[in-house]
Design an enzyme around this catalytic site. Structure first.
Site, PDB file in Angstrom:
ATOM      1  N   ASP A  93      -4.317   2.705   2.414  1.00 51.81           N
ATOM      2  CA  ASP A  93      -4.191   3.441   1.165  1.00 51.81           C
ATOM      3  C   ASP A  93      -4.414   2.460   0.019  1.00 51.81           C
ATOM      4  OD1 ASP A  93      -3.771   5.409  -0.648  1.00 51.81           O
ATOM      5  OD2 ASP A  93      -1.644   5.710  -0.208  1.00 51.81           O
ATOM      6  N   ASP A 272      -1.039  11.527   7.836  1.00 52.09           N
ATOM      7  CA  ASP A 272      -0.081  10.422   7.892  1.00 52.09           C
ATOM      8  C   ASP A 272       1.192  10.876   7.205  1.00 52.09           C
ATOM      9  OD1 ASP A 272       0.566   8.677   5.192  1.00 52.09           O
ATOM     10  OD2 ASP A 272      -1.261   9.874   5.004  1.00 52.09           O
TER      11      ASP A 272
END
Length: 377
Positions: A93, A272
């Site tokens: 990320d 996720d």
């Protein structure tokens, strides 16, 4: 990166596919455990390496890895894979979510975000270019665009300004990766992120914008922040219809087992969330019979398997009574067992979903299993 669409369910938008990266193939739909700082809390990496029921892709975080151990350490180690001794895919990320989650510690500007270190309070400017540079040094197989994730609720005008910033930053991210190649001898794939809060016209505009980029996949961010489930699912349904069908779609930060099954039915390929490990560390276990708080006194003399329908060795290695005893004793082994169990459960859930998609009975299976997954034991 290549994405092969294997099968689409006849009665929903659920898809089974394969993502090919230089660190291996990923069967979708897939759940990616969160390893923000290069490790999954309370879970030894060996559990993922040698347990066939575990996912083969994990998620790291640009902000946290930049703060500690730092990109100089990661670069000297040869990248995140070598540093962790994990020769499988990794997604990183961008640090964009920390704009939301750490909003009291940062300042947003057109140039980027000034973060304060959670280690020593020092200030660090994260521009789109800086996020991309850090992700090049980290070396994830899939890297995310630097985006502005607005809090919920927010006004339409604020969401519109935030989205304008996200798109401006996306242009800069894309320009940087086009001009600056990978640091290591494998390819990195870039995913832009759709934002726009709960406003459908902003979401549609964002989807149109990111679809114009030649990229390997697309992400949906800024959901499951407090909006209703109906609002979440409506936005997902809208966006999966608009995004190109030949690329994987990643729903960021979602969610419970039921949320994931609903997301799969709406065409999502990748997920996720911290829920399985965070909840596991507090004694909440997801099982095929329902949700169990293992610390409750009702399990004190229950010597049955942790999950008689689970597929992990750990489900039949320990009894409910014993794991409760570990939690009541504040033994660290309790957190490890519960976290391993929950990740294994999530992985098994998506493996079964994939099988039912391929067998063309996903919708009926989902309908039958959701009431069980919602139960509080």
């Amino acid at each position: 990166m290549k994405f092969h669409l294997i099968k689409t369910d006849n009665s929903s938008k659920a898809r089974a596919g394969i993502i090919e990266t230089d660190h291996g193939k990923i069967e979708t739909p897939i759940f990616m455990p969160v390893a923000s700082k290069g490790y999954i809390k309370s879970v030894p990496t060996s559990e993922l390496l040698y347990n066939k029921n575990m996912p083969n892709i994990i998620l790291g975080n640009t902000y946290h890895l930049y703060i500690q151990p730092g990109i100089d350490v990661l670069y000297q180690a040869g990248g995140i894979h070598s540093f962790m001794n994990w020769n499988h895919p990794i997604l990183t990320d961008s640090g964009g979510f920390q704009i939301f989650s750490m909003r009291k510690l940062n300042k947003i500007t057109e140039e980027g975000v000034i973060f304060k270190s959670i280690i020593n309070g020092s200030s660090h400017l994260f521009s789109p270019e800086k996020s991309m540079e850090i992700q090049r040094f980290i070396g994830g197989d899939i890297i995310m665009a630097f985006d502005d994730c607005p809090a919920f609720p927010c006004s339409y005008s604020y969401a519109k300004l935030s989205l304008k910033k996200t798109h401006y930053w996306l242009d800069r991210c894309y320009s940087y990766i086009q001009k600056n190649p990978e640091k290591y001898n494998y390819k990195q794939s870039f995913f832009p992120i759709i934002q726009g809060s709960i406003y459908k016209d902003l979401r549609k505009y964002s989807a149109d914008k990111i679809s114009s980029f030649q990229v390997d996949g697309y992400a949906i961010g800024g959901l499951s922040l407090g909006e209703t489930k109906e609002e979440t699912y409506n936005i997902i349904n809208l966006l999966t219809d608009l995004l190109p069908k030949d690329k994987p779609k990643y729903l960021m930060g979602v969610g419970t087992p039921v949320d994931i099954l609903e997301g799969i039915s709406l065409g999502i390929d990748m997920f996720d969330c911290v829920i399985p490990t965070r909840n596991g560390r507090h004694g909440m276990l997801f099982t095929w019979n329902g949700i169990m708080n293992i610390k409750n006194s009702k399990w004190k003399k229950d010597f049955s398997y942790l999950d008689e329908f689970g597929n992990s060795y750990i489900d039949r290695l320990y009894s409910k009574s014993y794991v409760r005893h570990l939690f009541i004793s504040k033994e660290n082994l309790a957190k490890e067992i519960a976290s391993i169990h929950n990740i294994s459960f999530y992985s098994n859930l998506l493996q079964k979903a994939r099988i039912h998609i391929i067998n063309n009975n996903f919708s009926s299976w989902k309908k039958s299993v959701i009431p069980l997954l919602k139960q509080r034991l």
